[in-house]
Design a protein around this motif. Sequence first.
Motif, mmCIF file in Angstrom:
data_model
loop_
_atom_site.group_PDB
_atom_site.id
_atom_site.type_symbol
_atom_site.label_atom_id
_atom_site.label_comp_id
_atom_site.label_asym_id
_atom_site.label_seq_id
_atom_site.Cartn_x
_atom_site.Cartn_y
_atom_site.Cartn_z
ATOM 1 N N ASP A 98 1.080 -1.059 -0.087
ATOM 2 C CA ASP A 98 -0.031 -0.110 -0.218
ATOM 3 C C ASP A 98 0.905 1.978 -0.362
ATOM 4 N N GLY A 99 2.141 1.472 0.030
ATOM 5 C CA GLY A 99 3.118 2.816 -0.036
ATOM 6 C C GLY A 99 3.332 2.948 1.262
ATOM 7 N N GLU A 100 2.967 2.275 2.072
ATOM 8 C CA GLU A 100 2.897 2.238 3.487
ATOM 9 C C GLU A 100 4.098 2.090 4.724
ATOM 10 N N GLY A 101 4.524 0.820 4.387
ATOM 11 C CA GLY A 101 5.058 0.555 5.151
ATOM 12 C C GLY A 101 4.834 -1.331 5.282
#
Length: 135
Positions: free
Chosen positions: A66-69
């Motif tokens: 999700d691009g957040e970690g």
Amino acid sequence: MAKYLMLKHYKMAPEYMQYTPMEEWTPGEVDAHIGYMNDFAARLKVSGEFVDSQALSPEGTFVRFDGEGKPPVTDGPFPETKDLIAGWMVIDVESYDRALELAGELSAAPGAGGEPIREWLELRPFMGVTPSTTD
């Protein structure tokens, strides 16, 4: 020769089930189903059309970056249609028509009472294969 993946879809939603769920089969019915699939694979090994197969555990999850970690994880392994991918087989056949023939035969594996379960199989060519029929 062209390789195809046959995905065994086990329909989980009652409105799609046209057979008794496997968890309600007798041990003998489960053995007959597995025996059918093993005999099918053995015949394809003799003809040179079998590549590989595996049954899959019903446990699993969907994961996506999700691009957040840390990626989100959802309950699964059910797609939105509530199918369970029960297993797969890879075949290497001369034609798309032969792949269709084999998928239809595998779909007739026995279930409760020895009746064909007529499960849905997803037939997918590997990249670079252009399916065509003689019809």
